[in-house]
Motif scaffolding. Structure first.
Motif, PDB file in Angstrom:
ATOM      1  N   LEU A 139       0.820  -1.209   0.000  1.00 19.59           N
ATOM      2  CA  LEU A 139       0.000   0.000   0.000  1.00 19.59           C
ATOM      3  C   LEU A 139       0.854   1.260   0.000  1.00 19.59           C
ATOM      4  O   LEU A 139       0.571   2.230  -0.711  1.00 19.59           O
ATOM      5  CB  LEU A 139      -0.925  -0.005   1.221  1.00 19.59           C
ATOM      6  N   ALA A 140       1.925   1.261   0.798  1.00 21.88           N
ATOM      7  CA  ALA A 140       2.766   2.452   0.918  1.00 21.88           C
ATOM      8  C   ALA A 140       3.939   2.463  -0.066  1.00 21.88           C
ATOM      9  O   ALA A 140       4.708   3.431  -0.076  1.00 21.88           O
ATOM     10  CB  ALA A 140       3.296   2.562   2.345  1.00 21.88           C
ATOM     11  N   HIS A 141       4.082   1.431  -0.875  1.00 22.49           N
ATOM     12  CA  HIS A 141       5.182   1.352  -1.862  1.00 22.49           C
ATOM     13  C   HIS A 141       6.522   1.623  -1.182  1.00 22.49           C
ATOM     14  O   HIS A 141       7.304   2.479  -1.615  1.00 22.49           O
ATOM     15  CB  HIS A 141       4.959   2.359  -3.003  1.00 22.49           C
ATOM     16  N   VAL A 142       6.800   0.878  -0.112  1.00 26.84           N
ATOM     17  CA  VAL A 142       7.974   1.190   0.700  1.00 26.84           C
ATOM     18  C   VAL A 142       9.269   0.898  -0.038  1.00 26.84           C
ATOM     19  O   VAL A 142       9.357  -0.019  -0.852  1.00 26.84           O
ATOM     20  CB  VAL A 142       7.942   0.439   2.054  1.00 26.84           C
ATOM     21  N   ARG A 143      10.291   1.706   0.264  1.00 17.95           N
ATOM     22  CA  ARG A 143      11.615   1.572  -0.334  1.00 17.95           C
ATOM     23  C   ARG A 143      12.614   0.904   0.602  1.00 17.95           C
ATOM     24  O   ARG A 143      13.737   0.613   0.203  1.00 17.95           O
ATOM     25  CB  ARG A 143      12.134   2.954  -0.722  1.00 17.95           C
ATOM     26  N   ALA A 144      12.228   0.712   1.853  1.00 18.76           N
ATOM     27  CA  ALA A 144      13.111   0.048   2.821  1.00 18.76           C
ATOM     28  C   ALA A 144      12.258  -0.529   3.941  1.00 18.76           C
ATOM     29  O   ALA A 144      11.137  -0.078   4.181  1.00 18.76           O
ATOM     30  CB  ALA A 144      14.145   1.016   3.383  1.00 18.76           C
ATOM     31  N   ILE A 145      12.810  -1.550   4.601  1.00 20.14           N
ATOM     32  CA  ILE A 145      12.167  -2.181   5.753  1.00 20.14           C
ATOM     33  C   ILE A 145      13.192  -2.211   6.877  1.00 20.14           C
ATOM     34  O   ILE A 145      14.334  -2.622   6.676  1.00 20.14           O
ATOM     35  CB  ILE A 145      11.711  -3.614   5.422  1.00 20.14           C
ATOM     36  N   VAL A 146      12.771  -1.772   8.076  1.00 17.96           N
ATOM     37  CA  VAL A 146      13.685  -1.703   9.222  1.00 17.96           C
ATOM     38  C   VAL A 146      13.146  -2.603  10.319  1.00 17.96           C
ATOM     39  O   VAL A 146      12.010  -2.420  10.775  1.00 17.96           O
ATOM     40  CB  VAL A 146      13.829  -0.256   9.737  1.00 17.96           C
ATOM     41  N   VAL A 147      13.970  -3.563  10.753  1.00 19.70           N
ATOM     42  CA  VAL A 147      13.527  -4.568  11.722  1.00 19.70           C
ATOM     43  C   VAL A 147      14.658  -4.888  12.696  1.00 19.70           C
ATOM     44  O   VAL A 147      15.828  -4.608  12.428  1.00 19.70           O
ATOM     45  CB  VAL A 147      13.099  -5.879  11.014  1.00 19.70           C
ATOM     46  N   PRO A 148      14.315  -5.521  13.846  1.00 18.13           N
ATOM     47  CA  PRO A 148      15.372  -6.117  14.674  1.00 18.13           C
ATOM     48  C   PRO A 148      15.815  -7.428  14.030  1.00 18.13           C
ATOM     49  O   PRO A 148      15.105  -7.992  13.189  1.00 18.13           O
ATOM     50  CB  PRO A 148      14.664  -6.369  16.010  1.00 18.13           C
ATOM     51  N   ASP A 149      17.000  -7.917  14.418  1.00 18.80           N
ATOM     52  CA  ASP A 149      17.395  -9.224  13.883  1.00 18.80           C
ATOM     53  C   ASP A 149      16.412 -10.293  14.372  1.00 18.80           C
ATOM     54  O   ASP A 149      15.825 -11.030  13.583  1.00 18.80           O
ATOM     55  CB  ASP A 149      18.851  -9.559  14.224  1.00 18.80           C
ATOM     56  N   THR A 150      16.251 -10.388  15.675  1.00 16.26           N
ATOM     57  CA  THR A 150      15.218 -11.253  16.251  1.00 16.26           C
ATOM     58  C   THR A 150      14.564 -10.501  17.406  1.00 16.26           C
ATOM     59  O   THR A 150      15.145  -9.582  17.979  1.00 16.26           O
ATOM     60  CB  THR A 150      15.807 -12.569  16.785  1.00 16.26           C
ATOM     61  N   TRP A 151      13.348 -10.915  17.729  1.00 12.44           N
ATOM     62  CA  TRP A 151      12.678 -10.339  18.879  1.00 12.44           C
ATOM     63  C   TRP A 151      11.754 -11.394  19.454  1.00 12.44           C
ATOM     64  O   TRP A 151      10.905 -11.937  18.747  1.00 12.44           O
ATOM     65  CB  TRP A 151      11.879  -9.082  18.492  1.00 12.44           C
ATOM     66  N   GLN A 152      11.958 -11.702  20.726  1.00 14.44           N
ATOM     67  CA  GLN A 152      11.172 -12.724  21.412  1.00 14.44           C
ATOM     68  C   GLN A 152      11.137 -14.024  20.602  1.00 14.44           C
ATOM     69  O   GLN A 152      10.081 -14.581  20.333  1.00 14.44           O
ATOM     70  CB  GLN A 152       9.772 -12.205  21.722  1.00 14.44           C
TER      71      GLN A 152
END
Length: 551
Positions: A121-134
């Motif tokens: 929907l937002a046509h994102v150019r990047a994704i930002v995440v933690p390596d792992t979480w819980q």
């Protein structure tokens, strides 16, 4: 450059809000250096053992902004952000504001089902995440998602284990260039304050969540005025307990109001009492925000805690309405003032005031923060109800956007032709001038403050071969307020269990908080006069069935 799919305020309202001083003509990123120039070496954020000064925050955010530009991000781009409460999250948010890149703020609980939809929907150019979480591998999910988009999409990772094909967020935060020169260069390409600054998620009533575009000017006013109403100043120490991707802890008043008014932000990763209480004692936190389910745990834990909570002045509780009897317990149990908060990511915010008598605080959900908030309470035919009568709340104002992003069909239903937002909430004015929230028109389930679209749940259950018809309803839950119950009519000779339903939700990559907690198999649904499922009657039937089983 206005993003396609954004609904602007009409010119006459832009002039009104600007001339009145609600909108200050500066992008959110501008204020970052105003804070640093004024406060310099004062601590802005505490994250565990790490203390970030206002000067540090500005320099790290600028370094990150510059590195995002080097990665190819530009003003008008959108990025999907799914991070825990960390100082790096704040720096990333502010870096985006410096260069006109808008973060879409997802929740850590979101999985493929939600993230694919938002990224598309937002046509994102990047994704930002933690390596792992819980114990969940967010980096793998983000990599798969980026690869599936069919267009360039960087994956930025916060953590100790960053795949070589991805970008280390902490490396991008490292300061390199001379700060004054970099500041001047970024100032020279500052985004227009009327542009989109960020995207918040709506609970939604039709399928997957809609996204709400908030501009630099409206969201700065949202946070600044919230902080003023709540008494934020340089002595404020705000404990971030809820996920900062939510409007409540981010800017209502939250992190941004604390920084605007010169206070200190304290990050913790969990709102559990065993995590929060030591942080309150250690950092002398003065205010925090909770949803009712967490407030209940805090009240229970406070009776036996050995931690010193005496610094706590104000506890804000919002996300869903609390029972007056429980509201009366919160302040005495925690040794502070309760503030009820009723608001929405779509704009309008209402707070009881810190100096309101307990008769007001315990029994109402607050009043608007701005004199420019316009309010209508109307009946089913759109006619204003008499004072004290219950009706649907409609609103417009300087921090209530005029439409959801890229959702013209939904906007035609959610907004009136003259720009009033239909909140879907049933409210009445109390004689003391505050709202009392009586219920909702919208088909939502409120689980611990998370708004779950019933049609979204129904669409997943409908994939099961055994299901002929499905209806999702809210049932009472002692801990989270409401639970998700799915009622189904089965095809002949089929059976179905709750485990099978929940397995489908997991296989579809649906966030766990949306998974049904109860399954009821019925022969048919009660209908309204116009042939729609009568969910009110269905809910009463299921509650009666439960009482009968208990007997």
């Amino acid at each position: 450059m206005q993003r396609d799919g954004f609904t602007p305020w009409p010119a006459e309202f832009v002039e009104r809000y600007t001339s009145a001083g609600y909108w200050r003509g500066k992008p959110l990123g501008h204020w970052l250096w105003s804070w640093a120039d004024e406060r310099g070496e004062r601590v802005a954020i505490v994250d565990g053992e790490y203390a970030i000064t206002y000067q540090d925050l500005a320099e790290h955010a600028d370094a990150l902004a510059d590195n995002l530009l080097d990665l190819g991000l530009r003003e008008g781009d959108n990025i999907l952000v799914q991070l825990p409460n960390t100082w790096e999250f704040v720096a990333l948010f502010l870096a985006c504001q410096r260069i006109g890149v808008a973060p879409v703020l997802a929740l850590l609980a979101h999985r493929e089902h939600e993230l694919n939809y938002l990224a598309d929907l937002a046509h994102v150019r990047a994704i930002v995440v933690p390596d792992t979480w819980q114990r969940f591998d967010h980096q793998r999910l983000a990599g798969d998602l980026a690869e599936s988009l069919g267009r360039p999409c960087e994956v930025l990772v916060l953590g100790e284990h960053v795949d070589e094909s991805h970008v280390d967020l902490r490396t991008l935060l490292e300061r390199g260039q001379e700060p004054t020169r970099l500041r001047a260069r970024l100032d020279a390409q500052a985004p227009d304050p009327g542009e989109i600054a960020l995207f918040l998620l709506s609970g939604g009533t039709t399928g997957t969540p809609k996204i709400i575009s908030r501009t630099h000017q409206d969201y700065e006013y949202n946070a600044r005025q919230s902080g003023a109403v709540c008494g934020f100043d340089e002595s404020t120490v705000y404990l971030v307990t809820l996920p900062m991707g939510h409007n409540f802890p981010l800017g209502s008043p939250g992190i941004l109001a604390t920084l605007i008014h010169g206070g200190r932000v304290v990050m913790i990763r969990s709102p559990k009492p065993e995590v929060a209480f030591p942080a309150i004692e250690r950092e002398r936190a003065t205010v925090t925000s909770l949803v009712p389910a967490i407030a209940q745990r805090w009240v229970e834990a406070a009776a036996t805690t050995t931690h010193d909570l005496s610094s706590l002045d104000l506890v804000q509780v919002g996300g869903s309405v609390i029972d007056p009897a429980f509201a009366a317990r919160i302040g005495p149990a925690l040794g502070c003032t309760l503030q009820q908060v009723y608001g929405m990511a779509e704009g309008l915010l209402n707070y009881t005031r810190p100096h309101d008598p307990v008769s007001v605080t315990n029994h109402t959900q607050g009043r608007p923060i701005s004199e420019a908030d316009e309010i209508l309470i109307v009946d089913e035919d759109g006619r204003p109800v008499p004072f004290g009568g219950t009706g649907e709340l409609l609103t417009r104002g300087p921090y209530t956007p005029r439409g959801y992003f890229r959702a013209p069909d939904h906007n035609a239903r959610a907004y009136t032709p003259d720009g009033w937002y239909r909140t879907g909430d049933l409210v009445r004015w109390h004689r003391n001038g505050n709202f009392v929230v009586e219920g909702r028109v919208k088909d939502l389930i409120n689980r611990g403050g998370e708004k779950i679209s019933a049609p979204e749940v129904e669409a997943v259950v409908d994939l099961l071969p055994a299901v002929r018809r499905v209806s999702a309803i809210a049932l009472p839950d002692p801990e989270y307020g409401e639970l998700v119950c799915v009622c189904v009519v089965l095809h002949e000779d089929y059976s179905l269990t709750l485990d099978e339903v929940r397995a489908l939700f997991a296989a579809q990559g649906v966030a766990k908080f949306k998974h049904p907690q109860q399954l009821e198999i019925v022969t048919d649904f009660p209908l309204t006069a116009v042939g729609k499922v009568d969910k009110k009657a269905l809910r009463q039937d299921i509650l009666a069935r439960g009482e009968s089983r208990a007997a």
